[in-house]
Design a protein around this motif. Structure first.
Motif, PDB file in Angstrom:
ATOM      1  N   GLY A 131       0.998  -1.405  -0.304  1.00 50.16           N
ATOM      2  CA  GLY A 131      -0.116  -0.103  -0.680  1.00 50.16           C
ATOM      3  C   GLY A 131       0.723   1.386  -0.329  1.00 50.16           C
ATOM      4  O   GLY A 131       0.037   2.056   0.776  1.00 50.16           O
ATOM      5  N   LEU A 132       2.236   0.990  -0.378  1.00 50.73           N
ATOM      6  CA  LEU A 132       2.973   2.544  -0.203  1.00 50.73           C
ATOM      7  C   LEU A 132       2.409   3.052  -1.594  1.00 50.73           C
ATOM      8  O   LEU A 132       2.999   4.919  -1.093  1.00 50.73           O
ATOM      9  CB  LEU A 132       4.361   1.690  -0.842  1.00 50.73           C
ATOM     10  CG  LEU A 132       5.181   1.053   0.035  1.00 50.73           C
ATOM     11  CD1 LEU A 132       5.922   0.978  -0.266  1.00 50.73           C
ATOM     12  CD2 LEU A 132       5.340   1.446   2.292  1.00 50.73           C
ATOM     13  N   VAL A 133       1.782   3.237  -2.385  1.00 48.99           N
ATOM     14  CA  VAL A 133       1.647   3.335  -4.141  1.00 48.99           C
ATOM     15  C   VAL A 133       0.102   3.567  -3.798  1.00 48.99           C
ATOM     16  O   VAL A 133      -0.609   2.310  -3.515  1.00 48.99           O
ATOM     17  CB  VAL A 133       2.475   3.677  -5.102  1.00 48.99           C
ATOM     18  CG1 VAL A 133       3.764   3.880  -4.804  1.00 48.99           C
ATOM     19  CG2 VAL A 133       2.531   2.058  -5.293  1.00 48.99           C
ATOM     20  N   ALA A 143     -14.635  12.768  -5.627  1.00 49.15           N
ATOM     21  CA  ALA A 143     -14.502  14.302  -5.820  1.00 49.15           C
ATOM     22  C   ALA A 143     -14.965  14.761  -6.785  1.00 49.15           C
ATOM     23  O   ALA A 143     -16.011  16.052  -6.544  1.00 49.15           O
ATOM     24  CB  ALA A 143     -12.362  14.153  -6.547  1.00 49.15           C
ATOM     25  N   ASP A 144     -15.620  14.020  -8.118  1.00 52.87           N
ATOM     26  CA  ASP A 144     -16.330  14.354  -9.184  1.00 52.87           C
ATOM     27  C   ASP A 144     -17.511  14.108  -8.334  1.00 52.87           C
ATOM     28  O   ASP A 144     -18.718  15.210  -8.618  1.00 52.87           O
ATOM     29  CB  ASP A 144     -16.660  13.755 -10.088  1.00 52.87           C
ATOM     30  CG  ASP A 144     -15.724  13.439 -10.930  1.00 52.87           C
ATOM     31  OD1 ASP A 144     -14.645  14.193 -10.661  1.00 52.87           O
ATOM     32  OD2 ASP A 144     -14.703  12.580 -11.823  1.00 52.87           O
ATOM     33  N   VAL A 145     -18.227  13.261  -7.310  1.00 54.03           N
ATOM     34  CA  VAL A 145     -19.380  13.602  -6.899  1.00 54.03           C
ATOM     35  C   VAL A 145     -19.400  14.859  -5.594  1.00 54.03           C
ATOM     36  O   VAL A 145     -20.815  15.335  -5.794  1.00 54.03           O
ATOM     37  CB  VAL A 145     -20.016  11.784  -6.329  1.00 54.03           C
ATOM     38  CG1 VAL A 145     -21.098  12.172  -4.662  1.00 54.03           C
ATOM     39  CG2 VAL A 145     -20.268  10.679  -7.437  1.00 54.03           C
ATOM     40  N   HIS A 192     -10.530  17.754  -4.729  1.00 56.33           N
ATOM     41  CA  HIS A 192      -9.789  17.055  -5.159  1.00 56.33           C
ATOM     42  C   HIS A 192      -9.863  15.525  -4.797  1.00 56.33           C
ATOM     43  O   HIS A 192      -9.436  15.516  -3.639  1.00 56.33           O
ATOM     44  CB  HIS A 192      -8.032  17.813  -4.884  1.00 56.33           C
ATOM     45  CG  HIS A 192      -6.971  17.705  -6.607  1.00 56.33           C
ATOM     46  ND1 HIS A 192      -5.909  16.742  -6.080  1.00 56.33           N
ATOM     47  CD2 HIS A 192      -6.770  17.863  -7.239  1.00 56.33           C
ATOM     48  CE1 HIS A 192      -5.640  16.642  -6.776  1.00 56.33           C
ATOM     49  NE2 HIS A 192      -5.800  17.284  -7.794  1.00 56.33           N
ATOM     50  N   PRO A 193      -9.390  14.768  -5.985  1.00 57.19           N
ATOM     51  CA  PRO A 193      -9.059  13.467  -5.453  1.00 57.19           C
ATOM     52  C   PRO A 193      -8.025  13.182  -4.691  1.00 57.19           C
ATOM     53  O   PRO A 193      -8.476  11.832  -3.781  1.00 57.19           O
ATOM     54  CB  PRO A 193      -8.724  13.003  -7.116  1.00 57.19           C
ATOM     55  CG  PRO A 193      -8.922  14.327  -8.579  1.00 57.19           C
ATOM     56  CD  PRO A 193      -9.327  14.589  -7.689  1.00 57.19           C
ATOM     57  N   THR A 194      -6.984  13.395  -4.645  1.00 60.79           N
ATOM     58  CA  THR A 194      -5.949  13.601  -3.284  1.00 60.79           C
ATOM     59  C   THR A 194      -6.520  13.311  -1.823  1.00 60.79           C
ATOM     60  O   THR A 194      -6.358  12.812  -1.141  1.00 60.79           O
ATOM     61  CB  THR A 194      -4.955  14.308  -3.628  1.00 60.79           C
ATOM     62  OG1 THR A 194      -5.257  15.376  -3.056  1.00 60.79           O
ATOM     63  CG2 THR A 194      -4.571  14.221  -4.874  1.00 60.79           C
ATOM     64  N   GLU A 195      -7.324  14.109  -2.058  1.00 59.69           N
ATOM     65  CA  GLU A 195      -8.164  14.536  -0.627  1.00 59.69           C
ATOM     66  C   GLU A 195      -8.788  13.712  -0.476  1.00 59.69           C
ATOM     67  O   GLU A 195      -9.499  12.866   0.812  1.00 59.69           O
ATOM     68  CB  GLU A 195      -9.739  16.170  -0.532  1.00 59.69           C
ATOM     69  CG  GLU A 195      -8.752  17.232  -0.827  1.00 59.69           C
ATOM     70  CD  GLU A 195      -9.667  18.072  -1.105  1.00 59.69           C
ATOM     71  OE1 GLU A 195      -9.515  18.561  -0.037  1.00 59.69           O
ATOM     72  OE2 GLU A 195      -9.795  18.911  -2.285  1.00 59.69           O
ATOM     73  N   ILE A 252      -7.650   5.515  -6.890  1.00 64.21           N
ATOM     74  CA  ILE A 252      -7.054   6.885  -7.882  1.00 64.21           C
ATOM     75  C   ILE A 252      -8.773   6.796  -8.592  1.00 64.21           C
ATOM     76  O   ILE A 252      -9.014   8.219  -8.517  1.00 64.21           O
ATOM     77  CB  ILE A 252      -6.302   6.716  -9.032  1.00 64.21           C
ATOM     78  CG1 ILE A 252      -3.869   6.838  -8.282  1.00 64.21           C
ATOM     79  CG2 ILE A 252      -6.150   8.232 -10.258  1.00 64.21           C
ATOM     80  CD1 ILE A 252      -3.225   5.941  -8.946  1.00 64.21           C
ATOM     81  N   ARG A 253      -9.039   6.018  -9.313  1.00 64.08           N
ATOM     82  CA  ARG A 253     -10.171   6.605 -10.031  1.00 64.08           C
ATOM     83  C   ARG A 253     -11.713   5.620  -9.091  1.00 64.08           C
ATOM     84  O   ARG A 253     -12.549   7.156  -9.433  1.00 64.08           O
ATOM     85  CB  ARG A 253     -10.610   5.133 -11.079  1.00 64.08           C
ATOM     86  CG  ARG A 253     -11.250   5.276 -11.767  1.00 64.08           C
ATOM     87  CD  ARG A 253     -11.649   6.359 -13.000  1.00 64.08           C
ATOM     88  NE  ARG A 253     -12.906   6.814 -13.092  1.00 64.08           N
ATOM     89  CZ  ARG A 253     -13.000   7.546 -13.574  1.00 64.08           C
ATOM     90  NH1 ARG A 253     -12.912   8.811 -13.128  1.00 64.08           N
ATOM     91  NH2 ARG A 253     -14.938   8.426 -14.210  1.00 64.08           N
ATOM     92  N   HIS A 254     -11.558   5.823  -8.044  1.00 66.28           N
ATOM     93  CA  HIS A 254     -12.554   5.977  -6.976  1.00 66.28           C
ATOM     94  C   HIS A 254     -12.360   7.309  -6.145  1.00 66.28           C
ATOM     95  O   HIS A 254     -13.233   7.600  -5.956  1.00 66.28           O
ATOM     96  CB  HIS A 254     -12.230   4.356  -5.649  1.00 66.28           C
ATOM     97  CG  HIS A 254     -12.984   4.852  -4.742  1.00 66.28           C
ATOM     98  ND1 HIS A 254     -14.522   4.133  -4.856  1.00 66.28           N
ATOM     99  CD2 HIS A 254     -13.013   5.702  -3.464  1.00 66.28           C
ATOM    100  CE1 HIS A 254     -15.161   4.521  -3.646  1.00 66.28           C
ATOM    101  NE2 HIS A 254     -14.410   4.706  -3.196  1.00 66.28           N
TER     102      HIS A 254
END
Length: 103
Positions: A35-37, A50-52, A66-69, A43-45
């Motif tokens: 789970g290091l990356v 973020a889109d929702v 932002h997706p990173t959140e 990423i898609r999830h």
């Protein structure tokens, strides 16, 4: 590859010269297993979440989610993470209720 090069203290070009295809595959499997990356699925999830949120729960001030959140934070204090999650859930619920009431 950038993550691995950074952690080994070399450039990607140097790493490409030193690493065989088999060794890169083993590193990739190790990093994914530990789970290091984030995986492509993670990423898609995060992108979908973020889109929702950007569609249903826009932030005050107009700053977009932002997706990173929405990616798992591996080195964050677990208790702080739980508090932050509870706070996000409360704020999200309040925003949803306000949107449903038309405010």
């Amino acid at each position: 590859m950038f993550w691995l090069a950074w952690n080994l203290g070399c450039t990607v070009a140097e790493l490409e010269q030193r690493l065989s295809g088999l060794e890169w595959a083993e590193w990739s499997a190790f990093m994914a297993e530990e789970g290091l990356v984030p995986s492509a699925h993670d990423i898609r999830h995060a992108e979908l979440r973020a889109d929702v949120h950007n569609g249903l729960l826009p932030r005050k001030g107009g700053r977009a989610w932002h997706p990173t959140e929405f990616l798992r934070q591996r080195w964050v204090d677990p208790e702080a993470q739980r508090r932050e999650k509870r706070q996000r859930m409360v704020r999200g619920g309040q925003a949803l209720m306000a949107a449903l009431r038309g405010k």
